[in-house]
Design a protein around this motif. Structure first.
Motif, PDB file in Angstrom:
ATOM      1  N   ARG A  46       0.853  -1.182   0.000  1.00 48.70           N
ATOM      2  CA  ARG A  46       0.000   0.000   0.000  1.00 48.70           C
ATOM      3  C   ARG A  46       0.891   1.234   0.000  1.00 48.70           C
ATOM      4  O   ARG A  46       1.901   1.286   0.685  1.00 48.70           O
ATOM      5  N   HIS A  47       0.482   2.213  -0.764  1.00 46.66           N
ATOM      6  CA  HIS A  47       1.237   3.464  -0.843  1.00 46.66           C
ATOM      7  C   HIS A  47       0.686   4.435   0.192  1.00 46.66           C
ATOM      8  O   HIS A  47      -0.462   4.836   0.116  1.00 46.66           O
ATOM      9  N   GLN A  48       1.508   4.759   1.164  1.00 44.01           N
ATOM     10  CA  GLN A  48       1.154   5.674   2.247  1.00 44.01           C
ATOM     11  C   GLN A  48       1.927   6.983   2.061  1.00 44.01           C
ATOM     12  O   GLN A  48       2.943   7.005   1.368  1.00 44.01           O
ATOM     13  N   PRO A  49       1.489   8.072   2.685  1.00 47.01           N
ATOM     14  CA  PRO A  49       2.241   9.322   2.599  1.00 47.01           C
ATOM     15  C   PRO A  49       3.692   9.175   3.084  1.00 47.01           C
ATOM     16  O   PRO A  49       4.585   9.862   2.591  1.00 47.01           O
ATOM     17  N   SER A  50       3.915   8.258   4.020  1.00 43.97           N
ATOM     18  CA  SER A  50       5.268   8.044   4.557  1.00 43.97           C
ATOM     19  C   SER A  50       6.092   7.087   3.702  1.00 43.97           C
ATOM     20  O   SER A  50       7.240   6.813   4.014  1.00 43.97           O
ATOM     21  N   GLY A  51       5.499   6.559   2.625  1.00 40.41           N
ATOM     22  CA  GLY A  51       6.206   5.632   1.749  1.00 40.41           C
ATOM     23  C   GLY A  51       5.456   4.312   1.652  1.00 40.41           C
ATOM     24  O   GLY A  51       4.418   4.125   2.287  1.00 40.41           O
ATOM     25  N   SER A  66       7.945  -1.483   7.008  1.00 40.29           N
ATOM     26  CA  SER A  66       7.958  -0.057   6.685  1.00 40.29           C
ATOM     27  C   SER A  66       8.966   0.208   5.565  1.00 40.29           C
ATOM     28  O   SER A  66       9.766  -0.657   5.214  1.00 40.29           O
ATOM     29  N   ARG A  67       8.933   1.409   5.021  1.00 45.11           N
ATOM     30  CA  ARG A  67       9.810   1.740   3.888  1.00 45.11           C
ATOM     31  C   ARG A  67      11.290   1.611   4.231  1.00 45.11           C
ATOM     32  O   ARG A  67      12.115   1.372   3.368  1.00 45.11           O
TER      33      ARG A  67
END
Length: 81
Positions: A46-51, A66-67
């Motif tokens: 999933r593409h999140q604002p944090s990466g 996490s990224r």
């Protein structure tokens, strides 16, 4: 809390595994490579604002990467059918 939808694919064709793999950062790929020997597999990214956030599973254990490659084995997410 993040909610990840696990529903019927709305696209005409389901995304190929390579599409999710290509969306991952190098750090996520390294973490998943290390966890693969324990049976973890990539579900989706999933593409999140944090990466990008990679969702992985081993049997019925959900985890996220996490990224920057940190693995959360008890993420605060719910998968919905």
């Amino acid at each position: 809390m993040l909610i990840a939808l696990k529903s019927k694919e709305k696209r005409k064709a389901p995304l190929h595994h390579d599409v999710h793999w290509d969306a991952m950062s190098a750090e996520q790929k390294i973490a998943l490579y290390d966890l693969h020997k324990f049976g973890f597999r990539l579900l989706f990214v999933r593409h999140q604002p944090s990466g990008p956030l990679a969702f992985i599973m081993q049997n019925k254990t959900l985890a996220v990467i996490s990224r920057n490659g940190e693995v959360d084995y008890k993420p605060d997410v719910k998968l919905r059918a």
